[in-house]
Write a protein that holds these residues in place. Structure first.
Motif: not given
Length: 342
Positions: A4-15, A20-23
């Motif tokens: 799966k090609n995760y976007t920053l938004k999806e990573i942020a939701q999982l975490a 901005g924090t993920v970035d």
């Protein structure tokens, strides 16, 4: 299975943090709380996220499939190294929507025709092809071009095909380099005899090997015209041994393929023969270490496979222009510098 090609938004939701924090965690800039840092890093580890410079230029999240038509591992360690380069590139690029469809073949006309047809019928977004058998399959190559999908060739070129890029070496130049090195290794007697061996050729296609031989011969014709050069093409070393070829007057052997290790027994029986071959396979490097082979010219099949996939991905992902011909350098490897290439 395509990762799966995760976007920053999806990573942020999982975490359970902001985008901005993920970035900031990914690019190590700005302040992030210790707790948020741990949550993001935990998710990145779970999804096997691998940062890549492609992300800076990426403008689309579309998924792409590249069909890699390359020889089976059973065809030799050279092709194992090529496949390793393709696989390495796939691991680096899968998070950006790049997946590889592998079509592997053994070197017979029937098999290659079948597998090339299979690759075309997949209608992938791009092709990476190691081509053998050119003339008999002109119509198939034309059919592949008719799909209007980018094609990258590695190892050898096809006259009737216009790929977006070719990755390999300048083979005539490579042959000239081998000839110059052979000139240094062998004594300068007037009746010197050398042997060019196309060893391990099953397909009957060897245009790039012919270029090497042409370069080898042209160097001696220009600089040492008194040298006699003979050529032997052999499917296996057993076929060569069966010919009872007289090696007593041969000063040097130039093997144009990655199969020079097959001559180890012969070279041990005739220690006066200076031998030059290609590629850093395990068996070849053993011969280099024990002195039966004096020099190896490295064609870097792993880099060819890796760079072929990388170039096509750059083209697919953000229309980056790639060189029409990407000629890799010819590395000269001897026992003393072998460790630099490990």
């Amino acid at each position: 299975m395509t990762k799966k090609n995760y976007t920053l938004k999806e990573i942020a939701q999982l975490a359970e943090v902001s985008r901005g924090t993920v970035d900031r965690v990914l690019h190590k800039r700005g302040r992030v709380s210790e707790e948020a840092q741990k949550r993001v890093e935990k998710i990145l580890k779970e999804i096997d996220y691998k940062p890549n410079l492609f992300a800076k230029s990426l403008k689309t999240h579309k998924n792409y499939t590249i069909c890699a038509l390359i020889p089976e591992d059973s065809e030799g360690e050279y092709w194992q190294q090529c496949a390793k380069g393709v696989q390495k590139a796939e691991e680096e690029l899968r998070q950006f929507g790049i997946s590889i469809s592998y079509v592997r073949y053994v070197s017979t006309l029937k098999e290659f025709k079948t597998k090339l047809t299979e690759a075309i019928e997949q209608i992938p977004d791009a092709f990476l092809i190691v081509p053998i058998f050119h003339e008999p399959l002109k119509d198939l190559y034309r059919k592949a071009e008719d799909l209007k999908k980018p094609i990258a060739l590695i190892n050898s070129e096809v006259e009737s095909l216009e790929p977006v890029t070719f990755l390999g070496q300048a083979y005539k130049k490579s042959g000239k380099i081998a000839a110059q090195l052979m000139g240094y290794l062998t004594p300068p007697q007037q009746d010197k005899q050398l042997l060019v061996m196309h060893l391990g050729i099953k397909s009957g296609h060897a245009s790039h090997l012919t270029e090497k031989e042409d370069g080898f011969r042209s160097y001696f014709a220009a600089h040492h015209p008194y040298v006699t050069i003979k050529t032997i093409s052999s499917t296996s070393i057993e076929d060569f041994v069966d010919t009872d070829f007289d090696l007593s007057h041969i000063a040097g052997i130039y093997v144009t393929t990655s199969k020079i290790h097959q001559l180890e027994g012969i070279l041990k029986k005739h220690p006066h023969i200076q031998a030059i071959g290609y590629d850093l396979t395990a068996k070849n490097t053993t011969c280099l270490k024990n002195g039966t082979v004096k020099m190896l010219l490295n064609q870097n099949p792993e880099l060819q496979g890796h760079q072929g996939i990388t170039s096509l991905s750059e083209l697919l992902l953000y229309s980056k222009s790639i060189p029409k011909r990407n000629l890799l350098r010819v590395d000269i490897v001897v026992a003393e510098n072998l460790d630099e290439f490990s």
